[in-house]
Design an enzyme around this catalytic site. Sequence first.
Site: not given
Length: 328
Positions: A112, A195, A198
Amino acid sequence: MANRILTGIKPTGQLTLGNYIAVLKNLPKLMNQGDLFYFIADLHALTLPIEPNVLRQNSIDLAAFYLAAGLDPKKATLFLQSDVSAHAELNAIMQNYLYMGELSRMTQFKDKSAKMKESAIGLGLFAYPVLMASDIILYDANVVPVGEDQIQHVELTRDLVNRFNNRYGDVLVIPKYEVRKVGARIMSLSDPTVKMSKSDPKGDIFLKDDLAVIRKKIMSAVTDSGSEVKFDPENKPGISNLLTIYACLKDMSIEDAEKQFVNSRYGDFKKAVADAVVEELEPFQNRYKQIIETKAYEQVLKEGAEKASKVANVTLKRVQKAIGLLGK
């Protein structure tokens, strides 16, 4: 001693079908497997910028999703992390027992922070594993169901507990992680090599999506060369992902799902997957809407926080006493 099971979800985005299969679908089966604590990790959501109204709505949605999925408040404790002050209090203590070198090696932080300017990286993002460790420690959790990307955090928690116990005696319970093998990684419909996460409106099936939209997304899912419906993640990732979804929702093995579609064309196979998803999510969405309308989640969260606080404060006082704080 019965298993004390703890799990949490961050309210940082709309939940997907992947979240449903990995966590929510299993809730009714878990109700009698131990002492269950489920929390909405709203403090963790603050580690990256998030709008207040989004955080608020996502937290409400999560509570309603848990209840719609079959969580029984009489058998499991559901609460907001921020409603139990012991999380922040233990975090303030435990940050002194993990080291900067350990935290800087955490894969999620490296991933991140690599996408951010150094001046924009908050301390909360760096110290995220300390708060997560505190979450686990507070409830004497010996089983922590996680996705593969969270294993490292539980291992760090185990290191912390061992370090603390070696210094102060047998104070804390050593947790172990549990990864569910089937359906733990549901992939994006638009890119089955990543994956479902969201963040992809085309490739992610969101639990609040209109059923017609869900069906359209599945029918538009990326497939592979050839025409055989076969589970082969390396050579046929698209078909393999759809087989995984179908098998998980139908509570069958991948092998049995393969046999069911041995002579099927891709179009017919996709329609069957879409039917299975809609059949599962339609009653779930109806229960969710009723819970939102009646605000049934409010009392559940209030009572959950009261119960969680009683358990967490016992651990907090045990830690305070061990390290020499006078406490209350």
